[in-house]
Design a protein around this motif. Structure first.
Motif, PDB file in Angstrom:
ATOM      1  N   ILE A 214      48.111  52.665  40.090  1.00 48.27           N
ATOM      2  CA  ILE A 214      48.054  51.267  39.705  1.00 48.27           C
ATOM      3  C   ILE A 214      46.724  51.005  39.013  1.00 48.27           C
ATOM      4  N   ALA A 215      46.805  50.528  37.791  1.00 47.94           N
ATOM      5  CA  ALA A 215      45.582  50.315  37.023  1.00 47.94           C
ATOM      6  C   ALA A 215      44.933  48.973  37.361  1.00 47.94           C
ATOM      7  N   GLU A 216      45.747  47.936  37.531  1.00 44.69           N
ATOM      8  CA  GLU A 216      45.183  46.603  37.705  1.00 44.69           C
ATOM      9  C   GLU A 216      46.163  45.707  38.444  1.00 44.69           C
ATOM     10  N   MET A 217      45.638  44.814  39.299  1.00 45.88           N
ATOM     11  CA  MET A 217      46.462  43.842  40.009  1.00 45.88           C
ATOM     12  C   MET A 217      45.853  42.458  39.879  1.00 45.88           C
ATOM     13  N   THR A 218      46.692  41.471  39.621  1.00 47.85           N
ATOM     14  CA  THR A 218      46.244  40.085  39.488  1.00 47.85           C
ATOM     15  C   THR A 218      47.170  39.191  40.299  1.00 47.85           C
ATOM     16  N   VAL A 219      46.601  38.245  41.044  1.00 41.47           N
ATOM     17  CA  VAL A 219      47.393  37.310  41.836  1.00 41.47           C
ATOM     18  C   VAL A 219      47.738  36.095  40.986  1.00 41.47           C
ATOM     19  N   ILE A 220      49.019  35.792  40.903  1.00 44.17           N
ATOM     20  CA  ILE A 220      49.495  34.590  40.204  1.00 44.17           C
ATOM     21  C   ILE A 220      49.858  33.567  41.278  1.00 44.17           C
ATOM     22  N   GLY A 221      49.053  32.522  41.400  1.00 37.12           N
ATOM     23  CA  GLY A 221      49.234  31.523  42.448  1.00 37.12           C
ATOM     24  C   GLY A 221      47.985  31.432  43.308  1.00 37.12           C
TER      25      GLY A 221
ATOM     26  N   GLY B 160      51.048  52.773  48.849  1.00 39.87           N
ATOM     27  CA  GLY B 160      49.870  52.564  48.007  1.00 39.87           C
ATOM     28  C   GLY B 160      49.842  51.180  47.392  1.00 39.87           C
ATOM     29  N   THR B 161      50.953  50.776  46.766  1.00 40.98           N
ATOM     30  CA  THR B 161      51.042  49.450  46.151  1.00 40.98           C
ATOM     31  C   THR B 161      50.889  48.355  47.197  1.00 40.98           C
ATOM     32  N   LEU B 162      51.547  48.522  48.338  1.00 45.77           N
ATOM     33  CA  LEU B 162      51.534  47.509  49.389  1.00 45.77           C
ATOM     34  C   LEU B 162      50.126  47.267  49.926  1.00 45.77           C
ATOM     35  N   CYS B 163      49.431  48.351  50.253  1.00 42.67           N
ATOM     36  CA  CYS B 163      48.080  48.209  50.815  1.00 42.67           C
ATOM     37  C   CYS B 163      47.096  47.664  49.779  1.00 42.67           C
ATOM     38  N   LYS B 164      47.249  48.086  48.533  1.00 43.48           N
ATOM     39  CA  LYS B 164      46.388  47.563  47.471  1.00 43.48           C
ATOM     40  C   LYS B 164      46.657  46.071  47.254  1.00 43.48           C
ATOM     41  N   ALA B 165      47.918  45.662  47.292  1.00 43.51           N
ATOM     42  CA  ALA B 165      48.263  44.250  47.136  1.00 43.51           C
ATOM     43  C   ALA B 165      47.655  43.422  48.263  1.00 43.51           C
ATOM     44  N   ALA B 166      47.665  43.953  49.476  1.00 48.16           N
ATOM     45  CA  ALA B 166      47.054  43.242  50.602  1.00 48.16           C
ATOM     46  C   ALA B 166      45.556  43.036  50.375  1.00 48.16           C
ATOM     47  N   GLU B 167      44.896  44.072  49.867  1.00 50.05           N
ATOM     48  CA  GLU B 167      43.455  43.953  49.576  1.00 50.05           C
ATOM     49  C   GLU B 167      43.202  42.894  48.504  1.00 50.05           C
ATOM     50  N   VAL B 168      44.027  42.884  47.475  1.00 48.60           N
ATOM     51  CA  VAL B 168      43.854  41.913  46.391  1.00 48.60           C
ATOM     52  C   VAL B 168      44.061  40.494  46.904  1.00 48.60           C
TER      53      VAL B 168
END
Length: 339
Positions: free
Chosen positions: A212-219, A237-245
């Motif tokens: 995953i290169a980049e994550m952005t929260v919309i909302g 991997g995606t799930l834990c990274k999303a939680a951190e974001v």
């Protein structure tokens, strides 16, 4: 014309715990003992699969309970061979109950010279003599169209909404449902509507699969208790990274509700060390000992829903009625008290 035979269950080796739970639940509904058909599903020394059914199934309405989870190829072949054995034994109808449909993520050509394996698997299942599919939370809705036989696709969101309203009843006004990617928005929105919560999205951009290169929260998740909703958690991997974001964006807590806990490779370790407070999965895939021993992973049962769906199919009544709270709540009586 009323059915003169009872529904009969048979199971491969993929998730016998769930199969036995479905049988117990059906026994409660029927007021009589409903067990698994006596059979053996074994392997020869060269790992060829052999099936022998020890009971008479002539003219019977058969239900094979077999998710095609890891090892996907072995479990798929078990399903096909059990079906062939039943068909050659003159079963009246064969329904495959596939709580987790493997190969569902290969539902389209993402680049040149790649297969659509979900369609291939659908063809194999139909050719094996299976006449109907009962599954849960297909990765993509269009997979139902890959089959030329009826497909009943159940949803975990009604179960999840009951669980959320029970376990987060003191925080209902502060909940935020989160989709971990744009593709899962419809699934997350459906759950958000059920519990009356707002919706946020984590937009992710991949360089290549697994990275995953980049994550952005919309909302705006500031001060919110966030609940990530998705259908599959594989390596986490995606799930834990999303939680951190989400925590970085101001969320106070992050929990996750995932239908199918594939949880392969480093998944369990990642979840244990994650900022995510809890992960809730269903028992569509047999949990490993490591998963059962992880304190922040909780498993909710699907046996009550599958047992009722099997009885509805056998009776010729509606399966979609199980999508409603009013129908589902009595099925899970005693498990979730009123908020």
């Amino acid at each position: 014309m009323p059915n003169l035979t009872e529904p009969k269950l048979i199971s491969g080796n993929a998730n016998r715990t769930l199969a036995k739970a479905v049988a117990r639940r059906m026994s409660m509904h029927r007021g009589m003992s409903v067990g698994l058909v006596d059979a053996r599903v074994e392997r020869f020394n060269d790992q060829e699969i052999f099936v022998e059914v020890f009971e008479n199934v002539r003219g019977e309405d058969m239900f094979i309970i077999q998710p095609t989870s890891n090892p996907a190829n072995d479990n798929l072949m078990e399903l096909l061979i059990i079906s062939d054995a039943l068909r050659r034994s003159s079963a009246a109808r064969i329904t495959a109950v596939i709580p987790y449909f493997g190969y569902a993520r290969q539902d389209r050509r993402t680049k040149a010279r790649t297969p659509i394996t979900a369609k291939l698997v659908a063809n194999m299942i139909a050719e094996a003599g299976i006449e109907r599919i009962l599954t849960m939370d297909l990765h993509a809705a269009q997979i139902q169209g890959f089959f030329d036989i009826p497909v009943d696709n159940l949803y975990a969101s009604p179960i999840f909404s009951l669980d959320i309203m029970h376990n987060f009843r003191s925080q209902m006004d502060n909940l935020m449902i989160v989709s971990p990617d744009v593709g899962g928005v419809a699934r997350a929105r459906e759950l958000a509507q059920r519990i009356g919560a707002p919706l946020a999205i984590v937009d992710k951009r991949r360089e290549k699969p697994g990275e995953i290169a980049e994550m952005t929260v919309i909302g705006d998740v500031t001060g919110k208790t966030c609940i990530i909703v998705d259908d599959i958690c594989d390596t986490a991997g995606t799930l834990c990274k999303a939680a951190e974001v989400l925590i970085g964006a101001g969320a106070t807590e992050v929990h996750s509700y995932i239908t199918h806990g594939v949880l392969s490779g480093p998944a369990v370790g990642r979840i244990q060390n994650s900022v995510m407070k809890s992960l809730v999965i269903t028992d569509s895939i047999e949990a490993t000992d490591a998963v059962k021993a992880t304190s922040n992973i909780r498993i909710v049962p699907t046996a009550p829903m599958f047992a009722q769906a099997i009885l509805n199919i056998w009776n010729g009544t509606s399966v979609s009625s199980l999508f409603d709270h009013e129908t589902l709540t009595p099925i899970y009586e005693g498990m979730y008290s009123a908020a």
